[in-house]
Design an enzyme around this catalytic site. Structure first.
Site, PDB file in Angstrom:
ATOM      1  N   LYS A  71       0.847  -1.195   0.000  1.00 45.70           N
ATOM      2  CA  LYS A  71       0.000   0.000   0.000  1.00 45.70           C
ATOM      3  C   LYS A  71       0.881   1.242   0.000  1.00 45.70           C
ATOM      4  O   LYS A  71       1.860   1.328   0.757  1.00 45.70           O
ATOM      5  CB  LYS A  71      -0.912  -0.015   1.227  1.00 45.70           C
ATOM      6  CG  LYS A  71      -1.892   1.158   1.305  1.00 45.70           C
ATOM      7  CD  LYS A  71      -2.786   1.013   2.529  1.00 45.70           C
ATOM      8  CE  LYS A  71      -3.750   2.194   2.657  1.00 45.70           C
ATOM      9  NZ  LYS A  71      -4.662   2.039   3.816  1.00 45.70           N
ATOM     10  N   SER A 140      -9.320   2.455   2.902  1.00 47.51           N
ATOM     11  CA  SER A 140      -8.376   3.123   2.024  1.00 47.51           C
ATOM     12  C   SER A 140      -7.411   2.181   1.319  1.00 47.51           C
ATOM     13  O   SER A 140      -6.673   2.590   0.422  1.00 47.51           O
ATOM     14  CB  SER A 140      -7.566   4.134   2.836  1.00 47.51           C
ATOM     15  OG  SER A 140      -6.850   3.489   3.873  1.00 47.51           O
ATOM     16  N   SER A 164     -10.113   0.353   7.059  1.00 50.38           N
ATOM     17  CA  SER A 164      -9.421   0.349   5.772  1.00 50.38           C
ATOM     18  C   SER A 164      -8.795  -0.963   5.352  1.00 50.38           C
ATOM     19  O   SER A 164      -8.269  -1.066   4.242  1.00 50.38           O
ATOM     20  CB  SER A 164      -8.340   1.441   5.767  1.00 50.38           C
ATOM     21  OG  SER A 164      -8.931   2.717   5.799  1.00 50.38           O
TER      22      SER A 164
END
Length: 421
Positions: A71, A140, A164
């Site tokens: 990420k 996210s 997330s």
């Protein structure tokens, strides 16, 4: 089976046995990404030549040769790290984040950087849900969830401040594991909320999550595939805002609870004590006020490059009295103590992973109502796929455990999958 469709555990066994090479596994993953990435947009940085070089020199270890997505809020020395913001476009850190370094040391090959929302907050990236490109993958950790779900790679990092990891994993039909707070060191991460941010992993099996986390931390997380000597005792709850659960989610939770009972589990209703309700109520203040502290430089020096939705939340946070911040921190501390007492005698809580299916459109990544409280409590949360909704998109259920009881919660998550058939 195509190598890219193997779970991380299956691929690791095949590589160890000499039936599969890291190079061939990476080629299969790159081929899948080449065919699907133009539509899914899971990666913000993917250099096939670099990925091939990584596979060729993969270190021995429990994750030897396993492609891993990162990420884009975690620093990588050999790839740009933009934190989902134009302010940091092209930024190249000098070193890896602690989590990435741990993955590499365990033998993993960093395949690329996955899309995150802006600073892992609200403003979404371009990633689409691989099950239906007209729907969000959640956020996210958008790119990580989509890449794992679409068989581009078997493992990826996510981070969670509210929902997330768990929510996008549920929306995309994969396993999401938010470990106990601090299980993976956050050095080299663009931390937003000091009291909440937690690094975890996404995969296509519970065993993969245990494999990856054990490999990176040296902790013993057991074998989730091992059959436990007894069935669990689970607390059943729709959380602090049950009215936000879609009808299909309420029906799903009831069905899964019934399946667990048929498999021998004791499932009892769990009522949230006032301390937990208070922590859920004050989570937005805690999260946003700490994020405003983290983004002080960006707010002061690069305000024009922040999204309107983020600016709105940050301006709100900066307008709040410090008394609200102290109240939120105290509420979190009280809730952690309360949760340990309130769940005594239970192995985990069974609760929804999200309000329902992934919302249509890419402009909103969904509601974290069914995640934020459990993140606040610092214990492990694991979501597993549990069916589909009326539009054919994935639904998940999650198990919530006490601080440090990660191995047990992973084991019960796998038990629950077996109970669901």
């Amino acid at each position: 089976m195509e190598p890219n469709r193997l779970t991380a555990t299956e691929a690791a066994r095949a590589i160890a046995a000499g039936r599969l090479s890291p190079a061939d596994l990476m080629e299969a993953c790159l081929a899948r990404a080449a065919s699907r990435e133009p539509a899914v947009n899971a990666f913000v940085h993917l250099d096939p030549a670099q990925a091939r070089r990584g596979a060729a020199k993969a270190r021995p270890g429990p994750l030897h040769g396993i492609p891993f997505g990162v990420k884009d809020v975690l620093d990588t020395a050999d790839m740009p790290t933009g934190y989902g913001s134009p302010i940091w476009a092209g930024w190249r850190p000098r070193g890896d984040s602690a989590a990435v370094a741990a993955a590499r040391a365990a033998g993993a090959v960093i395949m690329g950087k996955t899309v995150t929302t802006e600073f892992a907050t609200r403003h979404p990236g371009a990633t689409a849900n691989p099950h239906n490109l007209a729907h969000t993958p959640g956020g996210s950790s958008s790119g990580s969830a989509a890449a794992v779900a679409d068989f581009m790679l078997p493992l990826a990092f996510g981070t969670q401040t509210a929902g997330s990891i768990v929510r996008p994993a549920a929306y995309c039909g994969v396993v999401g594991y938010k470990p106990t707070y601090g299980a993976l060191h956050r050095a080299g991460m663009k931390v937003m909320s000091e009291s909440l941010d937690t690094i975890g992993v996404m995969a296509r099996s519970v065993a993969d999550c245990a494999l990856a986390m054990a490999a990176m931390t040296g902790r013993t997380l057991g074998d989730p595939e091992a059959k436990p000597g007894r069935a669990p005792r689970l607390g059943l709850t729709l959380g602090q805002e049950p009215g936000k659960a879609a009808p299909e989610t309420v029906a799903l939770l009831r069905r899964v609870a019934d399946q667990a009972r048929k498999a021998g589990a004791e499932v009892v209703d769990f009522t949230l004590p006032p301390e937990l309700l208070k922590a859920a109520e004050t989570h937005p203040a805690l999260m946003n006020m700490e994020t405003a502290q983290s983004l002080a430089w960006e707010l002061n020096e690069a305000r024009a490059q922040l999204s309107p939705v983020l600016l709105d939340r940050m301006d709100w946070a900066r307008s709040q009295p410090m008394a609200a911040f102290r109240e939120a921190r105290l509420a979190q501390s009280a809730a952690k103590l309360c949760f340990a007492r309130a769940t005594e005698g239970l192995d985990a809580l069974l609760t929804p992973s999200a309000p329902g299916e992934a919302p249509e459109g890419l402009g909103w990544t969904g509601d974290a109502t069914f995640n934020l409280l459990w993140t606040t409590l610092w214990g492990p949360n694991v979501t597993v796929p549990a069916g589909t909704g009326p539009k054919g998109l994935p639904l998940g259920v999650q198990l919530v455990g006490r601080i440090g009881e990660d191995a047990a919660v992973l084991g019960w998550a796998r038990w629950l999958q077996a109970a669901m058939g």
